[in-house]
Structure formats: structure tokens, C-alpha cells
Design a protein around this motif. Structure first.
Motif, PDB file in Angstrom:
ATOM      1  N   ILE A 129       0.836  -1.204   0.000  1.00 10.49           N
ATOM      2  CA  ILE A 129       0.000   0.000   0.000  1.00 10.49           C
ATOM      3  C   ILE A 129       0.869   1.252   0.000  1.00 10.49           C
ATOM      4  O   ILE A 129       0.641   2.185  -0.761  1.00 10.49           O
ATOM      5  N   PHE A 130       1.864   1.266   0.867  1.00 17.80           N
ATOM      6  CA  PHE A 130       2.649   2.482   1.068  1.00 17.80           C
ATOM      7  C   PHE A 130       3.887   2.564   0.181  1.00 17.80           C
ATOM      8  O   PHE A 130       4.638   3.534   0.256  1.00 17.80           O
ATOM      9  N   ALA A 131       4.080   1.597  -0.704  1.00 22.02           N
ATOM     10  CA  ALA A 131       5.271   1.595  -1.563  1.00 22.02           C
ATOM     11  C   ALA A 131       5.345   2.823  -2.465  1.00 22.02           C
ATOM     12  O   ALA A 131       6.432   3.317  -2.753  1.00 22.02           O
ATOM     13  N   GLU A 132       4.218   3.332  -2.900  1.00 21.95           N
ATOM     14  CA  GLU A 132       4.235   4.477  -3.812  1.00 21.95           C
ATOM     15  C   GLU A 132       3.855   5.787  -3.139  1.00 21.95           C
ATOM     16  O   GLU A 132       3.756   6.820  -3.789  1.00 21.95           O
ATOM     17  N   VAL A 133       3.635   5.746  -1.836  1.00 17.60           N
ATOM     18  CA  VAL A 133       3.317   6.961  -1.103  1.00 17.60           C
ATOM     19  C   VAL A 133       4.617   7.726  -0.880  1.00 17.60           C
ATOM     20  O   VAL A 133       5.613   7.148  -0.437  1.00 17.60           O
ATOM     21  N   PRO A 134       4.656   9.019  -1.207  1.00 17.37           N
ATOM     22  CA  PRO A 134       5.890   9.789  -0.996  1.00 17.37           C
ATOM     23  C   PRO A 134       6.330   9.707   0.463  1.00 17.37           C
ATOM     24  O   PRO A 134       5.514   9.831   1.378  1.00 17.37           O
ATOM     25  N   SER A 135       7.606   9.464   0.660  1.00 15.44           N
ATOM     26  CA  SER A 135       8.130   9.332   2.014  1.00 15.44           C
ATOM     27  C   SER A 135       9.628   9.603   2.020  1.00 15.44           C
ATOM     28  O   SER A 135      10.243   9.750   0.960  1.00 15.44           O
ATOM     29  N   LEU A 148      12.434  17.409  16.038  1.00 11.97           N
ATOM     30  CA  LEU A 148      12.261  18.380  14.961  1.00 11.97           C
ATOM     31  C   LEU A 148      10.906  19.063  15.104  1.00 11.97           C
ATOM     32  O   LEU A 148       9.925  18.424  15.484  1.00 11.97           O
ATOM     33  N   SER A 149      10.872  20.327  14.767  1.00 12.93           N
ATOM     34  CA  SER A 149       9.567  20.990  14.711  1.00 12.93           C
ATOM     35  C   SER A 149       8.848  20.460  13.472  1.00 12.93           C
ATOM     36  O   SER A 149       9.474  19.915  12.559  1.00 12.93           O
ATOM     37  N   ILE A 150       7.567  20.637  13.419  1.00 16.18           N
ATOM     38  CA  ILE A 150       6.802  20.161  12.259  1.00 16.18           C
ATOM     39  C   ILE A 150       7.284  20.846  10.986  1.00 16.18           C
ATOM     40  O   ILE A 150       7.372  20.225   9.933  1.00 16.18           O
ATOM     41  N   VAL A 151       7.632  22.126  11.080  1.00 12.43           N
ATOM     42  CA  VAL A 151       8.119  22.861   9.906  1.00 12.43           C
ATOM     43  C   VAL A 151       9.443  22.271   9.431  1.00 12.43           C
ATOM     44  O   VAL A 151       9.645  22.015   8.243  1.00 12.43           O
ATOM     45  N   ASP A 152      10.374  22.021  10.376  1.00 14.64           N
ATOM     46  CA  ASP A 152      11.666  21.430   9.994  1.00 14.64           C
ATOM     47  C   ASP A 152      11.489  20.018   9.440  1.00 14.64           C
ATOM     48  O   ASP A 152      12.187  19.610   8.512  1.00 14.64           O
ATOM     49  N   LEU A 153      10.550  19.277  10.004  1.00 12.60           N
ATOM     50  CA  LEU A 153      10.267  17.938   9.496  1.00 12.60           C
ATOM     51  C   LEU A 153       9.755  18.009   8.061  1.00 12.60           C
ATOM     52  O   LEU A 153      10.157  17.225   7.200  1.00 12.60           O
ATOM     53  N   MET A 154       8.874  18.959   7.790  1.00 11.90           N
ATOM     54  CA  MET A 154       8.346  19.127   6.434  1.00 11.90           C
ATOM     55  C   MET A 154       9.465  19.471   5.453  1.00 11.90           C
ATOM     56  O   MET A 154       9.538  18.907   4.361  1.00 11.90           O
ATOM     57  N   ILE A 155      10.336  20.387   5.838  1.00 10.52           N
ATOM     58  CA  ILE A 155      11.440  20.801   4.966  1.00 10.52           C
ATOM     59  C   ILE A 155      12.393  19.634   4.742  1.00 10.52           C
ATOM     60  O   ILE A 155      12.785  19.344   3.604  1.00 10.52           O
ATOM     61  N   THR A 156      12.741  18.926   5.818  1.00  8.23           N
ATOM     62  CA  THR A 156      13.632  17.764   5.711  1.00  8.23           C
ATOM     63  C   THR A 156      13.013  16.692   4.824  1.00  8.23           C
ATOM     64  O   THR A 156      13.710  16.014   4.083  1.00  8.23           O
ATOM     65  N   ASN A 161       9.375  25.042   1.848  1.00  8.22           N
ATOM     66  CA  ASN A 161       9.542  25.709   3.128  1.00  8.22           C
ATOM     67  C   ASN A 161       8.362  26.645   3.377  1.00  8.22           C
ATOM     68  O   ASN A 161       8.208  27.632   2.681  1.00  8.22           O
ATOM     69  N   PRO A 162       7.528  26.343   4.384  1.00  3.79           N
ATOM     70  CA  PRO A 162       6.376  27.207   4.643  1.00  3.79           C
ATOM     71  C   PRO A 162       6.770  28.552   5.257  1.00  3.79           C
ATOM     72  O   PRO A 162       5.962  29.459   5.320  1.00  3.79           O
TER      73      PRO A 162
END
Length: 177
Positions: A129-135, A148-156, A161-162
Motif C-alpha cells: 500500500i505504502f510503496a508508492e506513497v511519498p516518504s 524536529l519541529s513540524i516545519v523542519d520535518l516538512m522541509i527535511t 519551506n512554509p
């Protein structure tokens, strides 16, 4: 030479609405073998059929009656967001090729991806299921301490960058002098 009758079956090349060939030589390869394309991915292949192609594929690939296909065509025209025709094609094709149990698991897997229950799915099902989910993978050390903050996690993780404000497009200057 012996003169015996020969018989053949000819079928027109199946194309998508954009004129490209439907099949394994084009993008979106799908195999009939569950080892090459899992029942979940097979189901998803049909579920993702373009609205422009769906009625034709229902006629070509299913044993639905003309009335049933007509009703699905009306549903597609009136409420395309419900994807009733795509869901029907995915169900019919998966049941035909892989059987009712594989269809049930494919539908359960699809629901799990969008927040449904995962109980009853094997580790292999979940991995499929998750093989093609971006990760992305991050070392556990990045989550130690304050993490990590949620923002840093998103960027990483590769998201934009929000924190960066995008400049609004400037209105075009009036050039009618």
C-alpha cells in the motif's frame, strides 16, 4: 499441402483517449500475475482510469449490461467526483482476475491508505500500500531530545519551506502610453 480451415480472432488496438496505446509497453504497466502486479495495485490501476476512457473500458473489459454501463455513464456525467464508474471497473476487473477475497483485501487496503482500518492486513499488504506513497527516511537521532519541529520535518521531508513567503505576482504595468 493439406487444405484445412484456419481461424483467427482479431481485436482492434486499444488506445486511451489521448491516442496512446493501452498496455504494458506504455506508462502504467500492469501485469495479470499477482507476483508482478499485486491485487491492490491492479485495483488501483483501474480505479485511476481517466474519466474520458472509463465508459469505453467498461464496455471492453467487463460483462456488465448496456443498461448498467449507461447508468454508470450518467453517474459519471452528473457526479464525477464519486468515481462510481472507476470503482465498478476496478471491482469487476480485480474480482475477475484475482477473485473475491483479493478484491476485498484490495478495497480494504485502499481504505486503509485514506484513514480506514488496517486490522486484517498483512505486513506485505501494508508495505505494498505504502510503496508508492511519498516518504523519506530520517535517522532516529533527529527525533531525540526536542526533536524536529513540524516545519523542519516538512522541509527535511522535501516539502516547500512554509517559512518562505512567496512574492505575489506584480500587476502588469499599463503600457498604453
Amino acid at each position: 499441402m493439406r487444405s484445412k480451415p484456419a481461424y483467427g480472432l482479431v481485436y482492434p488496438l486499444i488506445t486511451k483517449s489521448d491516442g496512446t496505446k493501452f498496455g504494458k509497453t506504455e506508462s502504467g504497466t500492469v501485469w495479470l500475475s499477482a507476483e508482478r502486479t499485486s491485487p491492490y495495485r491492479f485495483y488501483q490501476f483501474w480505479l485511476n482510469t481517466d474519466d474520458k476512457d472509463i465508459v469505453n473500458y467498461l464496455k471492453l473489459f467487463t460483462f456488465l449490461s448496456q443498461d448498467e454501463i449507461g447508468a454508470l455513464a450518467v453517474a459519471l456525467a452528473e457526479k464525477p467526483e464519486e468515481r462510481a464508474a472507476q470503482r465498478t471497473l476496478a471491482r469487476e476487473m480485480t474480482r475477475l482476475l484475482h477473485g473475491p477475497t483479493a478484491l476485498e483485501k484490495a478495497e480494504q487496503a485502499s481504505q486503509a491508505l485514506f484513514g480506514g482500518e488496517m486490522a486484517g492486513l498483512s505486513a506485505a499488504d501494508i508495505q505494498d500500500i505504502f510503496a508508492e506513497v511519498p516518504s523519506c527516511e530520517l535517522p532516529a537521532s533527529q527525533f531525540e531530545g526536542a526533536g524536529l519541529s513540524i516545519v523542519d520535518l516538512m522541509i527535511t521531508g522535501g516539502l516547500p519551506n512554509p517559512k518562505v513567503r512567496r512574492a505575489a505576482p506584480s500587476p502588469k504595468a499599463d503600457q498604453s502610453e
